[in-house]
Design a protein around this motif. Structure first.
Motif, short mmCIF file in Angstrom:
data_model
loop_
_atom_site.label_atom_id
_atom_site.label_comp_id
_atom_site.label_asym_id
_atom_site.label_seq_id
_atom_site.Cartn_x
_atom_site.Cartn_y
_atom_site.Cartn_z
N SER A 28 0.82 -1.21 0.00
CA SER A 28 0.00 0.00 0.00
C SER A 28 0.85 1.26 0.00
O SER A 28 0.40 2.31 -0.44
N LEU A 29 2.07 1.19 0.50
CA LEU A 29 2.96 2.35 0.45
C LEU A 29 3.27 2.71 -1.00
O LEU A 29 3.32 3.88 -1.36
N ASP A 30 3.44 1.70 -1.84
CA ASP A 30 3.61 1.97 -3.26
C ASP A 30 2.38 2.68 -3.80
O ASP A 30 2.49 3.61 -4.60
N GLY A 31 1.21 2.25 -3.36
CA GLY A 31 -0.04 2.89 -3.77
C GLY A 31 -0.10 4.33 -3.29
O GLY A 31 -0.60 5.21 -3.99
N LEU A 32 0.41 4.59 -2.09
CA LEU A 32 0.42 5.95 -1.57
C LEU A 32 1.28 6.85 -2.45
O LEU A 32 0.89 7.97 -2.77
N VAL A 39 -2.26 13.15 -7.19
CA VAL A 39 -2.74 14.41 -6.62
C VAL A 39 -1.88 15.57 -7.13
O VAL A 39 -2.41 16.64 -7.46
N ALA A 40 -0.57 15.36 -7.24
CA ALA A 40 0.31 16.41 -7.76
C ALA A 40 -0.09 16.77 -9.20
O ALA A 40 -0.19 17.96 -9.54
N ARG A 41 -0.34 15.76 -10.03
CA ARG A 41 -0.77 16.04 -11.40
C ARG A 41 -2.10 16.79 -11.42
O ARG A 41 -2.25 17.76 -12.17
N GLU A 42 -3.05 16.34 -10.60
CA GLU A 42 -4.37 16.96 -10.58
C GLU A 42 -4.34 18.40 -10.08
O GLU A 42 -5.20 19.20 -10.44
N THR A 43 -3.37 18.73 -9.26
CA THR A 43 -3.28 20.08 -8.70
C THR A 43 -2.22 20.92 -9.41
O THR A 43 -1.93 22.03 -8.96
N ALA A 44 -1.65 20.40 -10.49
CA ALA A 44 -0.66 21.11 -11.31
C ALA A 44 0.63 21.43 -10.55
O ALA A 44 1.28 22.43 -10.79
N PHE A 80 -2.81 20.79 -3.13
CA PHE A 80 -2.13 19.51 -3.03
C PHE A 80 -2.13 19.02 -1.58
O PHE A 80 -2.48 17.88 -1.29
N LEU A 81 -1.73 19.90 -0.65
CA LEU A 81 -1.69 19.52 0.76
C LEU A 81 -3.06 19.11 1.29
O LEU A 81 -3.18 18.11 2.02
N THR A 82 -4.10 19.85 0.95
CA THR A 82 -5.43 19.50 1.46
C THR A 82 -5.90 18.18 0.88
O THR A 82 -6.57 17.41 1.57
N GLU A 83 -5.55 17.88 -0.37
CA GLU A 83 -5.97 16.62 -0.96
C GLU A 83 -5.16 15.44 -0.42
O GLU A 83 -5.70 14.35 -0.23
N VAL A 84 -3.88 15.64 -0.15
CA VAL A 84 -3.08 14.58 0.48
C VAL A 84 -3.62 14.29 1.87
O VAL A 84 -3.72 13.14 2.29
N GLU A 85 -3.99 15.34 2.58
CA GLU A 85 -4.56 15.17 3.93
C GLU A 85 -5.84 14.34 3.89
O GLU A 85 -6.14 13.60 4.83
N ALA A 86 -6.59 14.41 2.79
CA ALA A 86 -7.85 13.69 2.67
C ALA A 86 -7.67 12.25 2.19
O ALA A 86 -8.64 11.49 2.17
#
Length: 142
Positions: A28-32, A39-44, A80-86
Protein backbone atom coordinates in the motif's frame (compact mmCIF):
# COMPACT_ATOMS: atom_id res chain seq x y z
CA UNK A 1 -25.69 -6.81 29.33
CA UNK A 2 -24.02 -9.55 27.26
CA UNK A 3 -25.69 -8.08 24.18
CA UNK A 4 -24.21 -4.67 25.04
CA UNK A 5 -20.77 -6.24 25.40
CA UNK A 6 -21.15 -7.92 21.99
CA UNK A 7 -22.10 -4.62 20.37
CA UNK A 8 -19.12 -2.91 22.06
CA UNK A 9 -16.75 -5.60 20.76
CA UNK A 10 -18.22 -5.22 17.26
CA UNK A 11 -17.77 -1.44 17.44
CA UNK A 12 -14.12 -1.78 18.56
CA UNK A 13 -13.44 -4.33 15.80
CA UNK A 14 -14.89 -1.90 13.25
CA UNK A 15 -12.62 0.87 14.62
CA UNK A 16 -9.59 -1.43 14.31
CA UNK A 17 -10.54 -2.28 10.73
CA UNK A 18 -10.78 1.44 9.85
CA UNK A 19 -7.39 2.09 11.45
CA UNK A 20 -5.85 -0.85 9.58
CA UNK A 21 -7.09 0.64 6.29
CA UNK A 22 -5.29 3.89 7.15
CA UNK A 23 -2.13 2.03 8.29
CA UNK A 24 -0.97 0.44 5.03
CA UNK A 25 1.34 -2.47 4.51
CA UNK A 26 4.39 -2.25 2.19
CA UNK A 27 2.32 -2.83 -0.95
CA UNK A 28 0.00 0.00 0.00
CA UNK A 29 2.96 2.35 0.45
CA UNK A 30 3.61 1.97 -3.26
CA UNK A 31 -0.04 2.89 -3.77
CA UNK A 32 0.42 5.95 -1.57
CA UNK A 33 3.30 7.16 -3.76
CA UNK A 34 1.06 6.72 -6.79
CA UNK A 35 -1.68 8.67 -5.00
CA UNK A 36 0.75 11.49 -4.16
CA UNK A 37 1.87 11.68 -7.80
CA UNK A 38 -1.76 11.60 -8.99
CA UNK A 39 -2.74 14.41 -6.62
CA UNK A 40 0.31 16.41 -7.76
CA UNK A 41 -0.77 16.04 -11.40
CA UNK A 42 -4.37 16.96 -10.58
CA UNK A 43 -3.28 20.08 -8.70
CA UNK A 44 -0.66 21.11 -11.31
CA UNK A 45 2.25 20.69 -8.87
CA UNK A 46 5.50 19.25 -10.24
CA UNK A 47 7.24 16.65 -8.05
CA UNK A 48 11.00 17.08 -8.62
CA UNK A 49 12.31 14.45 -6.21
CA UNK A 50 11.03 11.88 -3.73
CA UNK A 51 13.34 10.19 -1.24
CA UNK A 52 12.37 7.85 1.55
CA UNK A 53 14.25 7.71 4.85
CA UNK A 54 14.81 4.78 7.17
CA UNK A 55 11.61 3.86 9.06
CA UNK A 56 11.50 4.63 12.78
CA UNK A 57 9.38 3.06 15.48
CA UNK A 58 6.15 4.88 16.31
CA UNK A 59 4.49 2.70 18.92
CA UNK A 60 2.74 -0.24 17.28
CA UNK A 61 3.52 1.16 13.83
CA UNK A 62 6.43 2.54 11.83
CA UNK A 63 6.89 6.11 10.68
CA UNK A 64 8.40 6.40 7.21
CA UNK A 65 9.58 9.91 6.33
CA UNK A 66 9.29 10.87 2.66
CA UNK A 67 11.25 13.93 1.52
CA UNK A 68 9.68 15.67 -1.48
CA UNK A 69 10.84 18.62 -3.53
CA UNK A 70 8.02 20.19 -5.53
CA UNK A 71 7.35 23.25 -7.65
CA UNK A 72 4.19 25.05 -8.67
CA UNK A 73 1.87 27.92 -7.86
CA UNK A 74 1.43 28.48 -4.13
CA UNK A 75 -2.36 28.00 -4.30
CA UNK A 76 -1.91 24.76 -6.27
CA UNK A 77 0.48 23.51 -3.60
CA UNK A 78 -2.06 24.41 -0.92
CA UNK A 79 -4.67 22.35 -2.82
CA UNK A 80 -2.13 19.51 -3.03
CA UNK A 81 -1.69 19.52 0.76
CA UNK A 82 -5.43 19.50 1.46
CA UNK A 83 -5.97 16.62 -0.96
CA UNK A 84 -3.08 14.58 0.48
CA UNK A 85 -4.56 15.17 3.93
CA UNK A 86 -7.85 13.69 2.67
CA UNK A 87 -6.23 10.47 1.40
CA UNK A 88 -7.27 7.34 3.30
CA UNK A 89 -3.82 7.04 4.91
CA UNK A 90 -2.33 8.31 8.15
CA UNK A 91 0.18 11.02 7.21
CA UNK A 92 1.79 14.00 8.90
CA UNK A 93 3.79 16.94 7.58
CA UNK A 94 7.00 16.99 9.64
CA UNK A 95 8.86 19.83 7.90
CA UNK A 96 7.97 22.39 5.27
CA UNK A 97 10.10 25.02 3.52
CA UNK A 98 8.61 27.33 0.89
CA UNK A 99 10.80 29.46 -1.40
CA UNK A 100 9.61 31.87 -4.08
CA UNK A 101 10.68 31.00 -7.62
CA UNK A 102 11.64 33.66 -10.12
CA UNK A 103 12.95 33.67 -13.66
CA UNK A 104 16.18 32.13 -12.42
CA UNK A 105 18.05 29.17 -13.94
CA UNK A 106 16.66 26.84 -11.22
CA UNK A 107 13.04 27.70 -12.11
CA UNK A 108 11.30 25.01 -14.12
CA UNK A 109 9.39 27.53 -16.27
CA UNK A 110 8.90 31.26 -16.58
CA UNK A 111 6.86 32.72 -13.78
CA UNK A 112 3.81 34.70 -14.80
CA UNK A 113 2.83 37.93 -13.08
CA UNK A 114 0.94 37.24 -9.88
CA UNK A 115 1.26 33.46 -10.29
CA UNK A 116 3.16 33.00 -7.03
CA UNK A 117 5.33 30.06 -8.08
CA UNK A 118 7.19 28.36 -5.25
CA UNK A 119 9.65 25.56 -4.63
CA UNK A 120 8.61 23.46 -1.64
CA UNK A 121 10.73 21.05 0.34
CA UNK A 122 8.43 18.85 2.38
CA UNK A 123 8.89 15.94 4.75
CA UNK A 124 5.73 13.88 4.81
CA UNK A 125 5.63 11.08 7.37
CA UNK A 126 3.64 8.02 6.38
CA UNK A 127 2.62 5.50 8.99
CA UNK A 128 2.61 1.79 8.26
CA UNK A 129 2.25 -1.49 10.08
CA UNK A 130 5.51 -2.91 11.44
CA UNK A 131 5.58 -5.52 8.68
CA UNK A 132 5.58 -2.72 6.07
CA UNK A 133 8.78 -1.25 7.39
CA UNK A 134 10.69 -4.45 6.75
CA UNK A 135 11.05 -3.44 3.09
CA UNK A 136 13.60 -0.88 1.94
CA UNK A 137 11.82 2.45 1.43
CA UNK A 138 14.85 4.46 0.45
CA UNK A 139 14.44 5.79 -3.05
CA UNK A 140 16.31 8.06 -5.36
CA UNK A 141 15.48 11.19 -7.24
CA UNK A 142 12.72 10.95 -9.75
Amino acid sequence: EIGDLGREIDARNAELARLSERLPDHESLDGLLKDVNRVARETAVTVRTVRGDRPVSAGPAREIPLHLVMEGAFLDFYRFLTEVEALPRITRVRALTVMALGNAPHASRAVGPGRGDVRVELTLSVYASDSAAAGDTRGGAR
